[in-house]
Every structure is written in structure tokens, then in C-alpha cells.
Scaffold this active site. Structure first.
Site, PDB file in Angstrom:
ATOM      1  N   ASP A   1     -59.074  83.201  -5.965  1.00 14.55           N
ATOM      2  CA  ASP A   1     -58.365  84.423  -5.558  1.00 14.55           C
ATOM      3  C   ASP A   1     -57.468  84.189  -4.338  1.00 14.55           C
ATOM      4  OD1 ASP A   1     -59.329  86.248  -7.403  1.00 14.55           O
ATOM      5  OD2 ASP A   1     -61.010  86.880  -6.147  1.00 14.55           O
TER       6      ASP A   1
ATOM      7  N   TYR B   1     -56.166  78.854 -14.854  1.00 12.47           N
ATOM      8  CA  TYR B   1     -55.460  79.898 -15.607  1.00 12.47           C
ATOM      9  C   TYR B   1     -53.961  79.883 -15.260  1.00 12.47           C
ATOM     10  CZ  TYR B   1     -53.658  84.548 -16.574  1.00 12.47           C
ATOM     11  OH  TYR B   1     -52.869  85.589 -16.982  1.00 12.47           O
TER      12      TYR B   1
HETATM   13  N1  UFG Z   1     -62.696  92.012  -7.640  1.00 10.85           N
HETATM   14  C1  UFG Z   1     -63.812  92.391  -6.899  1.00 10.85           C
HETATM   15  N2  UFG Z   1     -64.932  92.752  -7.580  1.00 10.85           N
HETATM   16  C2  UFG Z   1     -65.008  92.767  -8.947  1.00 10.85           C
HETATM   17  C3  UFG Z   1     -63.855  92.380  -9.681  1.00 10.85           C
HETATM   18  C4  UFG Z   1     -62.723  92.010  -8.982  1.00 10.85           C
HETATM   19  O1  UFG Z   1     -63.790  92.386  -5.663  1.00 10.85           O
HETATM   20  O2  UFG Z   1     -66.078  93.083  -9.485  1.00 10.85           O
HETATM   21  C5  UFG Z   1     -61.475  91.628  -6.889  1.00 10.85           C
HETATM   22  C6  UFG Z   1     -60.987  90.228  -7.227  1.00 10.85           C
HETATM   23  O3  UFG Z   1     -61.673  89.256  -6.463  1.00 10.85           O
HETATM   24  C7  UFG Z   1     -59.502  90.348  -6.886  1.00 10.85           C
HETATM   25  C8  UFG Z   1     -59.175  91.823  -7.227  1.00 10.85           C
HETATM   26  O4  UFG Z   1     -60.447  92.499  -7.240  1.00 10.85           O
HETATM   27  O5  UFG Z   1     -59.305  90.155  -5.525  1.00 10.85           O
HETATM   28  C9  UFG Z   1     -58.545  91.986  -8.600  1.00 10.85           C
HETATM   29  O6  UFG Z   1     -59.370  91.289  -9.536  1.00 10.85           O
HETATM   30  P1  UFG Z   1     -59.213  91.402 -11.123  1.00 10.85           P
HETATM   31  O7  UFG Z   1     -60.286  90.553 -11.708  1.00 10.85           O
HETATM   32  O8  UFG Z   1     -59.127  92.827 -11.534  1.00 10.85           O
HETATM   33  O9  UFG Z   1     -57.780  90.783 -11.378  1.00 10.85           O
HETATM   34  P2  UFG Z   1     -57.184  89.370 -10.910  1.00 10.85           P
HETATM   35  O10 UFG Z   1     -56.306  89.620  -9.699  1.00 10.85           O
HETATM   36  O11 UFG Z   1     -58.219  88.333 -10.764  1.00 10.85           O
HETATM   37  O12 UFG Z   1     -56.345  88.943 -12.170  1.00 10.85           O
HETATM   38  C10 UFG Z   1     -55.463  89.829 -12.832  1.00 10.85           C
HETATM   39  C11 UFG Z   1     -55.426  89.421 -14.296  1.00 10.85           C
HETATM   40  C12 UFG Z   1     -54.826  88.048 -14.424  1.00 10.85           C
HETATM   41  C13 UFG Z   1     -53.508  88.002 -13.694  1.00 10.85           C
HETATM   42  C14 UFG Z   1     -53.662  88.430 -12.262  1.00 10.85           C
HETATM   43  C15 UFG Z   1     -52.337  88.449 -11.549  1.00 10.85           C
HETATM   44  O13 UFG Z   1     -56.738  89.418 -14.853  1.00 10.85           O
HETATM   45  O14 UFG Z   1     -54.653  87.755 -15.798  1.00 10.85           O
HETATM   46  O15 UFG Z   1     -54.214  89.738 -12.237  1.00 10.85           O
HETATM   47  O16 UFG Z   1     -52.504  88.797 -10.199  1.00 10.85           O
HETATM   48  F1  UFG Z   1     -53.049  86.739 -13.696  1.00 10.85           F
END
Ligand code: UFG
Length: 329
Positions: free
Chosen positions: A285, A142
Site C-alpha cells: 500500500d 499487481y
Molecule cells: N483497507 C483497510 N482495511 C480493510 C481494507 C482496506 O484499511 O479492511 C485500506 C487499504 O490498506 C488501502 C485502502 O483501505 O489503504 C483502500 O484499500 P482497497 O483494498 O479498497 O483498495 P486498494 O487501494 O488496495 O486497491 C484498489 C483496487 C486496485 C487498484 C487500486 C488503485 O482494488 O485494483 O485501488 O489505487 F489498483
């Protein structure tokens, strides 16, 4: 002036369209409704359902709206975790979609382009908080797709004088305070919506992906930035690049919160217990992502309005508690 907003039915896109319409822009939303929602599109925006993978769909927009003079490009697959499972959705589709759009935009002499980029460009931060001039080392397919599109934009600037601004968001969060639009993905994978689904009794528990990271409590630390503050940045960026200089900014509050801290705050805001368990790490992550947004504040006067996690989560809870089934509520 008319601005084409791709992905304007999606989460950040729909909030930005609302904000831009309040500021007086004429907007054409282009969205395939793959993840977006027709109901999320502001009444005053024109709406075209189409796919950026289909060049004819894009050509039709430029034919029907010949006065488009700027583009804000959100449309994309956006999930870090999914991109580790299905890399070609990202490395092929995100890049092909942006290539098609840029080819037609430059053929139609569009000169301004604001691009929805990501904190996932920075898997190995040289400093924390992370500045926009940090070395780009994407953390997942991504992030790689966004980095490659920034390179495409660089060449469109060199060759076609297309001025662009890359906005690298950290974690977009919250909802419009008027309660009409918010976050709704199917399937839902994001932390805040899932946390509130547990609060609403729609899920039994939240699984926290890993508590053995090198962070104060072992869970991942993220910088949650309100979606309307992101919207404000898009308008500032669109106006700023009229000066003929392309640029990139990191967008966040500068405050990092661990997943455990977020769950505690969500419990306070909702008044509900949020059951959570610890699971395995999710591939892709990084441990900590916190933005240094000094540049956009100093250069463009970006002034985020939602300066605490509590305020951000209050707007998210207002949306989720009144729309437990999202736009189908
Ligand atoms: N997480 C959990 N449990 C869940 C879902 C998420 O522990 O059920 C954790 C993830 O592992 C991560 C944090 O919560 O550590 C945030 O996760 P999200 O899926 O909410 O968001 P992301 O950080 O993966 O990604 C988001 C956007 C991306 C963007 C990114 C930038 O979805 O498009 O932030 O940091 F690029």
C-alpha cells in the site's frame, strides 16, 4: 459495431457494459465467473463463459462473433494485497491472459483496445496529484502485471497498428444508482464494502491497515472515483483512439480522502456506527494516491458526475443495504 468486454461480469466491467449498452453498443461479455457474477451481465449483452488462459476459449469467441472490432479488457486478478501473497497469480496469469487475448485479437485484425490499468503503477509519485506521464514504478506484483501489459500493448501498436488506451483507475467505488448492480467480491477485501458490512452488522469491526503513514491523520489517502464515471471514460477512450493515436490517462476525482475520513462519511451516509480498530500496515500500500485527470478532461471531455465522496458512498450504501449478500441476496 461489436465490442468484446473481458471481465464484463465483474465490478467495473459490469457497470461499463450497462453504460455501453445504453449508448447503443453491441456487447459480447467474456468472463470465467471466477470473481464475476452472471447476474451482473446486462440482459442485452451476449455472454460467453470462458477463460483467457485457454486460447481455445478465446478462438471460439472470435469464430462465433466475427464482427468484433474493439476490445475492452477488464478480466484480471485485481487485489494489491493478494498480489504480495500470491505473486504468480499476477505475474504469470494476468500477463498470460492478456498475451493470449492480444495474440488472437491481432490475428483477427482488431484495431482498438481499451485496457483497465491502475494507480498501482505509481509507487513513487513525482508529484501529487499524479499525472499519467509520471514515472512508472509499480507498487506490487499487481501493478507490475498492469505495467507489463501496457508494454505488450505498446509493441502491438508498433507491429500491428493496434491503437490502445490505458485507463489507470484510482479507487473504483459506488454502484449503479438504479440499484441493480454493485460491488460484490468473494472474499471481500475492499475498504468500502467491508465498511458497509460493519454498518449492516455482518462484521464486528473494520481493521484500518496502519495509522502511521505520512498523511494528515496517518491513514492511507485514496482518490475514490465512481464506477459509472469510469464507465463513461471507457466509451470516450474507445471512440478517441479511432484517430490513430494510443494514449494513457489517469482517472480519479482529484480529491484524496483518508480511511478515517471515509469511515466518518460512511457513518453519516448510513446513519450507523462503524466500529473500527487500527491494525498493521498491509504490504504493497502506498501512503497517498490522488489522480491528476486533467488530460482526459481536456482531450476527451471526460465529465465525472459523482464529484463528492458522499454522493459516491450513497450509491454504494444503496446497493449494500438492499443486497446484504451481494448477488445472492
Ligand atoms: N483497507 C483497510 N482495511 C480493510 C481494507 C482496506 O484499511 O479492511 C485500506 C487499504 O490498506 C488501502 C485502502 O483501505 O489503504 C483502500 O484499500 P482497497 O483494498 O479498497 O483498495 P486498494 O487501494 O488496495 O486497491 C484498489 C483496487 C486496485 C487498484 C487500486 C488503485 O482494488 O485494483 O485501488 O489505487 F489498483
Amino acid at each position: 459495431m461489436t465490442i468484446l468486454v473481458t471481465g464484463g461480469a465483474g465490478y467495473v466491467g459490469s457497470h461499463t457494459v450497462h453504460y455501453m449498452i445504453e449508448k447503443g453498443y453491441d456487447i459480447v461479455v467474456f468472463d470465467n465467473l471466477y470473481m464475476g457474477h452472471r447476474e451482473a451481465v446486462h440482459d442485452k449483452a451476449a455472454f460467453v463463459q470462458g477463460d483467457l488462459l485457454n486460447r481455445d476459449d478465446i478462438a471460439a469467441v472470435f469464430r462465433d462473433y466475427p464482427d468484433i472490432d474493439g476490445i475492452v479488457h477488464f478480466a484480471s486478478h485485481t487485489m494489491v494485497g493478494e498480489s504480495m501473497q500470491k505473486p504468480w497469480l499476477y505475474l504469470r496469469d494476468n500477463i498470460t491472459a492478456a498475451s493470449n487475448l492480444l495474440e488472437l485479437a491481432t490475428e483477427h485484425d482488431v484495431k482498438r483496445f481499451v485496457f483497465s490499468s491502475t494507480a498501482n503503477l505509481f509507487d513513487e509519485p513525482e508529484s501529487m496529484p499524479i499525472r499519467a506521464d509520471n514515472k512508472i514504478i509499480p507498487g506490487s506484483p499487481y501493478g507490475e502485471s498492469k505495467a507489463m501489459i501496457e508494454r505488450l500493448l505498446h509493441w502491438m501498436d508498433v507491429i500491428h497498428d493496434l491503437k490502445w488506451c490505458g485507463l489507470r483507475y484510482f479507487n473504483a467505488a459506488g454502484a449503479h444508482p438504479d440499484g441493480v448492480i454493485g460491488e460484490d467480491h468473494t472474499p471481500e477485501t475492499h475498504l468500502i464494502p467491508i465498511t458497509f458490512q460493519v454498518a449492516l452488522g455482518q462484521r464486528e469491526q473494520l481493521t484500518i491497515f496502519g495509522d502511521d503513514y505520512d498523511t494528515p491523520d496517518g491513514t492511507c489517502v485514496r482518490d475514490y472515483v465512481h464506477v459509472l464515471d469510469l464507465a463513461q471514460a471507457h466509451v470516450l477512450a474507445l471512440e478517441a483512439i479511432k484517430d490513430g493515436r494510443s494514449r494513457q490517462y489517469n482517472l480519479g476525482t482529484g480529491n484524496g480522502y483518508s480511511i478515517k475520513q471515509l469511515v466518518d462519511t460512511a457513518q453519516q451516509v448510513s446513519g450507523k456506527e462503524i466500529k473500527h480498530v487500527i491494525g498493521d500496515r498491509r504490504p504493497g500500500d502506498p501512503a497517498t494516491l490522488i489522480a491528476d485527470s486533467t488530460a482526459i478532461k481536456e482531450e476527451l471531455g471526460w465529465a465525472p458526475q459523482f464529484d463528492s465522496l458522499e454522493k459516491i458512498l450513497e450509491t454504494a450504501w444503496q446497493w449494500h443495504s438492499t443486497h446484504p449478500e451481494g448477488y445472492d441476496s
